[in-house]
Scaffold this motif. Structure first.
Motif, PDB file in Angstrom:
ATOM      1  N   ILE A   8      55.857  45.255  36.775  1.00 44.35           N
ATOM      2  CA  ILE A   8      56.518  45.612  38.019  1.00 44.35           C
ATOM      3  C   ILE A   8      56.210  47.064  38.376  1.00 44.35           C
ATOM      4  N   ALA A   9      55.992  47.912  37.382  1.00 48.94           N
ATOM      5  CA  ALA A   9      55.745  49.334  37.615  1.00 48.94           C
ATOM      6  C   ALA A   9      54.364  49.600  38.214  1.00 48.94           C
ATOM      7  N   ILE A  10      53.440  48.684  38.083  1.00 54.56           N
ATOM      8  CA  ILE A  10      52.080  48.883  38.584  1.00 54.56           C
ATOM      9  C   ILE A  10      52.014  48.445  40.041  1.00 54.56           C
ATOM     10  N   ASP A  11      51.489  49.306  40.900  1.00 52.26           N
ATOM     11  CA  ASP A  11      51.274  48.959  42.298  1.00 52.26           C
ATOM     12  C   ASP A  11      49.892  48.317  42.403  1.00 52.26           C
ATOM     13  N   TRP A  12      49.859  47.001  42.392  1.00 53.90           N
ATOM     14  CA  TRP A  12      48.598  46.264  42.356  1.00 53.90           C
ATOM     15  C   TRP A  12      47.815  46.426  43.645  1.00 53.90           C
ATOM     16  N   CYS A  13      48.493  46.578  44.761  1.00 56.45           N
ATOM     17  CA  CYS A  13      47.792  46.741  46.037  1.00 56.45           C
ATOM     18  C   CYS A  13      47.057  48.083  46.082  1.00 56.45           C
ATOM     19  N   ALA A  14      47.686  49.138  45.574  1.00 58.01           N
ATOM     20  CA  ALA A  14      47.026  50.444  45.526  1.00 58.01           C
ATOM     21  C   ALA A  14      45.858  50.415  44.549  1.00 58.01           C
ATOM     22  N   ARG A  15      46.031  49.696  43.439  1.00 60.19           N
ATOM     23  CA  ARG A  15      44.944  49.576  42.462  1.00 60.19           C
ATOM     24  C   ARG A  15      43.769  48.814  43.069  1.00 60.19           C
ATOM     25  N   ALA A  16      44.047  47.785  43.866  1.00 61.64           N
ATOM     26  CA  ALA A  16      42.977  47.015  44.509  1.00 61.64           C
ATOM     27  C   ALA A  16      42.189  47.892  45.482  1.00 61.64           C
ATOM     28  N   VAL A  17      42.883  48.769  46.202  1.00 63.71           N
ATOM     29  CA  VAL A  17      42.205  49.677  47.136  1.00 63.71           C
ATOM     30  C   VAL A  17      41.286  50.634  46.371  1.00 63.71           C
ATOM     31  N   LYS A  18      41.776  51.185  45.251  1.00 66.70           N
ATOM     32  CA  LYS A  18      40.963  52.096  44.448  1.00 66.70           C
ATOM     33  C   LYS A  18      39.755  51.384  43.851  1.00 66.70           C
ATOM     34  N   LEU A  19      39.958  50.155  43.367  1.00 61.71           N
ATOM     35  CA  LEU A  19      38.851  49.404  42.783  1.00 61.71           C
ATOM     36  C   LEU A  19      37.815  49.023  43.845  1.00 61.71           C
ATOM     37  N   ARG A  20      38.261  48.775  45.066  1.00 62.10           N
ATOM     38  CA  ARG A  20      37.322  48.471  46.157  1.00 62.10           C
ATOM     39  C   ARG A  20      36.429  49.686  46.424  1.00 62.10           C
TER      40      ARG A  20
END
Length: 85
Positions: A8-20
């Motif tokens: 829950i602590a991980i913002d997956w949407c922000a991580r997806a943007v960084k990985l893109r």
């Protein structure tokens, strides 16, 4: 402070943007490192494209789940049918 292993602590949407952005940088050749030793030269990327794509797909899927959306299925089970003769 939130625990990093807590999903829950991980913002997956922000991580997806960084990985893109990392994926685009790899594809454009911006993340290439050169090493020179005299006349010898070596070029290599810091991350493999396959690993970045796998992590990106996982982050996108978990982002969709965190938003309440249903992610697209990637595998479908084969159905077995028995026909009586």
């Amino acid at each position: 402070m939130a625990d990093e292993t807590d999903p829950i602590a991980i913002d997956w949407c922000a991580r997806a943007v960084k990985l893109r952005k990392v994926e685009e940088a790899l594809l454009m050749g911006e993340m290439v490192t050169e090493a020179r030793f005299g006349e010898d030269m070596a070029r290599y990327a810091n991350a493999s494209l396959a690993d970045v794509k796998t992590a990106l797909e996982e982050a996108i899927r978990k982002c969709q789940i965190s938003r309440g959306e249903t992610p697209k299925r990637t595998r479908y089970a084969m159905s077995g049918r028995m026909r009586p003769y």
